[in-house]
Design an enzyme around this catalytic site. Sequence first.
Site, PDB file in Angstrom:
ATOM      1  N   HIS A 102      42.430  52.007  26.807  1.00  0.00           N
ATOM      2  CA  HIS A 102      43.809  53.326  27.555  1.00  0.00           C
ATOM      3  C   HIS A 102      45.082  52.228  27.136  1.00  0.00           C
ATOM      4  CE1 HIS A 102      42.512  50.322  30.607  1.00  0.00           C
ATOM      5  NE2 HIS A 102      43.415  50.121  31.554  1.00  0.00           N
ATOM      6  N   HIS A 104      48.928  52.289  28.910  1.00  0.00           N
ATOM      7  CA  HIS A 104      49.686  52.709  29.394  1.00  0.00           C
ATOM      8  C   HIS A 104      51.128  52.788  28.923  1.00  0.00           C
ATOM      9  CE1 HIS A 104      47.348  50.498  32.511  1.00  0.00           C
ATOM     10  NE2 HIS A 104      46.656  49.794  32.051  1.00  0.00           N
TER      11      HIS A 104
HETATM   12  P1  5GP Z   1      44.075  48.095  32.909  1.00  0.00           P
HETATM   13  O1  5GP Z   1      44.460  47.294  34.230  1.00  0.00           O
HETATM   14  O2  5GP Z   1      42.585  48.403  32.376  1.00  0.00           O
HETATM   15  O3  5GP Z   1      44.781  47.515  32.086  1.00  0.00           O
HETATM   16  O4  5GP Z   1      44.590  49.424  33.907  1.00  0.00           O
HETATM   17  C1  5GP Z   1      43.971  50.425  34.424  1.00  0.00           C
HETATM   18  C2  5GP Z   1      45.144  51.164  35.136  1.00  0.00           C
HETATM   19  O5  5GP Z   1      44.225  52.186  35.827  1.00  0.00           O
HETATM   20  C3  5GP Z   1      46.091  50.311  36.198  1.00  0.00           C
HETATM   21  O6  5GP Z   1      47.578  50.639  35.651  1.00  0.00           O
HETATM   22  C4  5GP Z   1      45.170  51.346  37.819  1.00  0.00           C
HETATM   23  O7  5GP Z   1      46.218  51.416  38.333  1.00  0.00           O
HETATM   24  C5  5GP Z   1      44.443  52.685  37.362  1.00  0.00           C
HETATM   25  N1  5GP Z   1      43.726  53.028  38.028  1.00  0.00           N
HETATM   26  C6  5GP Z   1      42.891  52.561  38.266  1.00  0.00           C
HETATM   27  N2  5GP Z   1      42.058  53.245  38.945  1.00  0.00           N
HETATM   28  C7  5GP Z   1      42.434  54.171  39.033  1.00  0.00           C
HETATM   29  C8  5GP Z   1      41.498  55.736  39.220  1.00  0.00           C
HETATM   30  O8  5GP Z   1      40.573  56.651  39.611  1.00  0.00           O
HETATM   31  N3  5GP Z   1      42.426  57.040  38.969  1.00  0.00           N
HETATM   32  C9  5GP Z   1      43.839  56.630  37.944  1.00  0.00           C
HETATM   33  N4  5GP Z   1      44.726  58.107  37.519  1.00  0.00           N
HETATM   34  N5  5GP Z   1      44.249  55.372  37.450  1.00  0.00           N
HETATM   35  C10 5GP Z   1      43.634  54.624  37.724  1.00  0.00           C
END
Ligand code: 5GP
Length: 138
Positions: A102, A104
């Site tokens: 993903h 951001h």
């Molecule tokens: P990563 O740490 O993998 O780069 O980012 C994962 C993102 O997903 C984090 O910013 C976190 O806040 C978000 N996130 C975690 N669980 C959920 C969820 O159930 N729904 C949504 N919309 N975002 C989530």
Amino acid sequence: MTYDKDNIFARIVRGEIPCHKVYEDADTLAFMDIMPQAEGHTLVVPKAAGEDIFTTPPESLAAAVHTTQRVARAIKKAFSPPGIMVAQLNGPAAGQSVFHLHFHVIPRYTCKDLGIHAADPADPAALAAHAARIRAAL
Ligand code: 5GP
């Protein structure tokens, strides 16, 4: 690491878990981050499986980048931030916590305003309102 087809973003893509949707097409989905690092923090995922930049098919990556640009433009229009940060984390050591690739898309107002990553759940009504603002600007 093996791709977990039941990771949270795969389940959101399949519609098994709700999200505040911003944009969807055949290959990608964009929705609000539930623990935003700034107002308007949006996530863009390819629908195809792939945990990170190494394992996601290039055509899925390209589709996600295309949608990321579209969403970034809409956030710029909706929130008028002076800056927008695009981030994509690979592996726990880089801070990745959900293992479905993903991007951001995070509005930035000053270089010191970034909230803590994946820490503070936002009010769902605020997320719904932010998603509506971004959708209206697409
Ligand atoms: P990563 O740490 O993998 O780069 O980012 C994962 C993102 O997903 C984090 O910013 C976190 O806040 C978000 N996130 C975690 N669980 C959920 C969820 O159930 N729904 C949504 N919309 N975002 C989530």
